[in-house]
Design a protein around this motif. Structure first.
Motif, PDB file in Angstrom:
ATOM      1  N   GLU A  58      30.819  44.031  38.298  1.00  0.00           N
ATOM      2  CA  GLU A  58      31.568  43.679  39.964  1.00  0.00           C
ATOM      3  C   GLU A  58      30.673  43.045  40.812  1.00  0.00           C
ATOM      4  O   GLU A  58      31.015  42.100  41.480  1.00  0.00           O
ATOM      5  N   ASP A 118      37.869  38.874  42.314  1.00  0.00           N
ATOM      6  CA  ASP A 118      38.759  39.063  43.362  1.00  0.00           C
ATOM      7  C   ASP A 118      40.340  39.205  42.727  1.00  0.00           C
ATOM      8  O   ASP A 118      41.219  40.065  43.055  1.00  0.00           O
ATOM      9  N   GLU A 119      40.597  38.192  41.843  1.00  0.00           N
ATOM     10  CA  GLU A 119      41.800  38.241  41.246  1.00  0.00           C
ATOM     11  C   GLU A 119      42.029  39.334  40.030  1.00  0.00           C
ATOM     12  O   GLU A 119      43.184  39.744  40.088  1.00  0.00           O
ATOM     13  N   LYS A 130      40.479  42.544  40.496  1.00  0.00           N
ATOM     14  CA  LYS A 130      40.316  43.925  41.031  1.00  0.00           C
ATOM     15  C   LYS A 130      41.133  44.002  42.490  1.00  0.00           C
ATOM     16  O   LYS A 130      41.453  45.243  42.770  1.00  0.00           O
ATOM     17  N   GLY A 131      41.570  42.859  43.084  1.00  0.00           N
ATOM     18  CA  GLY A 131      41.988  42.914  44.315  1.00  0.00           C
ATOM     19  C   GLY A 131      41.512  43.908  45.455  1.00  0.00           C
ATOM     20  O   GLY A 131      40.217  43.644  45.567  1.00  0.00           O
ATOM     21  N   ASP A 132      42.102  44.686  46.040  1.00  0.00           N
ATOM     22  CA  ASP A 132      41.496  45.758  46.923  1.00  0.00           C
ATOM     23  C   ASP A 132      40.925  46.879  46.289  1.00  0.00           C
ATOM     24  O   ASP A 132      40.310  47.886  47.008  1.00  0.00           O
ATOM     25  N   ASP A 133      40.802  47.202  44.814  1.00  0.00           N
ATOM     26  CA  ASP A 133      40.496  48.333  44.351  1.00  0.00           C
ATOM     27  C   ASP A 133      39.032  48.019  43.726  1.00  0.00           C
ATOM     28  O   ASP A 133      38.316  46.835  43.732  1.00  0.00           O
ATOM     29  N   THR A 134      38.280  48.835  43.005  1.00  0.00           N
ATOM     30  CA  THR A 134      37.250  48.880  42.554  1.00  0.00           C
ATOM     31  C   THR A 134      37.571  48.314  40.841  1.00  0.00           C
ATOM     32  O   THR A 134      38.618  48.545  40.458  1.00  0.00           O
ATOM     33  N   ASP A 140      38.369  51.298  38.497  1.00  0.00           N
ATOM     34  CA  ASP A 140      39.691  51.679  38.949  1.00  0.00           C
ATOM     35  C   ASP A 140      40.759  50.963  38.223  1.00  0.00           C
ATOM     36  O   ASP A 140      41.592  51.322  37.315  1.00  0.00           O
TER      37      ASP A 140
END
Length: 235
Positions: free
Chosen positions: A196, A217-218, A220-224, A227
């Motif tokens: 990450e 970013d594509e 995981k977006g706002d998650d880890t 996740d």
């Protein structure tokens, strides 16, 4: 730099890799994630010419691994998950052996060996037989041998396993420097926190099939990343 086109590899009735396509470009650190048996090592070994594959093609800098494997291998370095080195050799003899294979001039070879052995703090151990090395020392020796001929593409299978925190930090720096100079790195890892923080792009494979790929970013977006990985693995 590395193009994997519709790669399929079968063992008996099982498709270890199923119609997988990926592209790793110059300047990219590209992470490859999946559970044990997902097809990561099979993909990496196919990409470096160790395994034959049933369908598809693999291009290194535009050259087909099937058509010209020797030319492709000159432009890459590979570190397996468990470096199987020649235990009867000393560390320095092994590095000179690799230097001979890649026809590295002696002055340049000696400079690079000295540079990386000092960085990994194993200079004093190079005279010892590899049989006396710990797993971490063997991993460091394999890393030095991979960087020695300044390959365009470096492919690594779980490269951080066995490394102490200082060596892990050094490897991350070396990976970034290599890609900033126009090289590319494709590596598998189970350490999702490392992926990450380090990777420009990441791909997730499950049961031989690619299920997610893109920039960090594509993916995981706002998650880890952990996740996302656990959610996709459960599908």
């Amino acid at each position: 730099m590395l193009e994997i086109k519709h790669l399929t590899k079968t063992y008996g009735d099982k498709k270890a890799v199923d119609d997988l396509s990926l592209e790793i470009k110059e300047g990219e650190i590209f992470g490859f994630i999946g559970h044990n048996g997902a097809g990561k090592s099979t993909t990496l070994k196919s990409a470096v010419g160790i395994l034959n594959f049933d369908e598809g093609d693999i291009l290194i800098d535009g050259i087909s691994m099937k058509a010209d494997p020797i030319r492709c291998k000159k432009d890459l370095a590979y570190i397996p998950d468990n470096p199987d080195l020649y235990d009867f050799m000393s560390g320095i003899k092994y590095l000179n052996f690799v230097g001979d294979i890649f026809e590295i001039p002696s002055d340049l070879r000696n400079d690079r060996i000295r540079k990386y052995a000092d960085l990994f703090e194993i200079t004093d151990d190079l005279a010892l037989p590899i049989a006396a090395y710990s797993h971490g020392m063997k991993q460091k020796l394999a890393l030095i041998s991979a960087w020695m001929h300044d390959p365009k593409l470096i492919i690594m299978d779980e490269p951080f396993v066995g490394l102490d925190p200082k060596a892990s930090h050094l490897l991350k720096e070396m990976m970034r420097i290599h890609c900033d100079k126009g090289g590319a790195i494709f590596f598998s890892t189970h350490v999702l926190e490392v992926a990450e923080k380090l990777c420009d792009k990441v791909a997730i494979i499950n049961h031989g099939k690619l299920i997610k790929v893109g920039t960090m970013d594509e993916v995981k977006g706002d998650d880890t990343l952990e996740d996302v990985f656990l959610e996709l693995e459960a599908v």
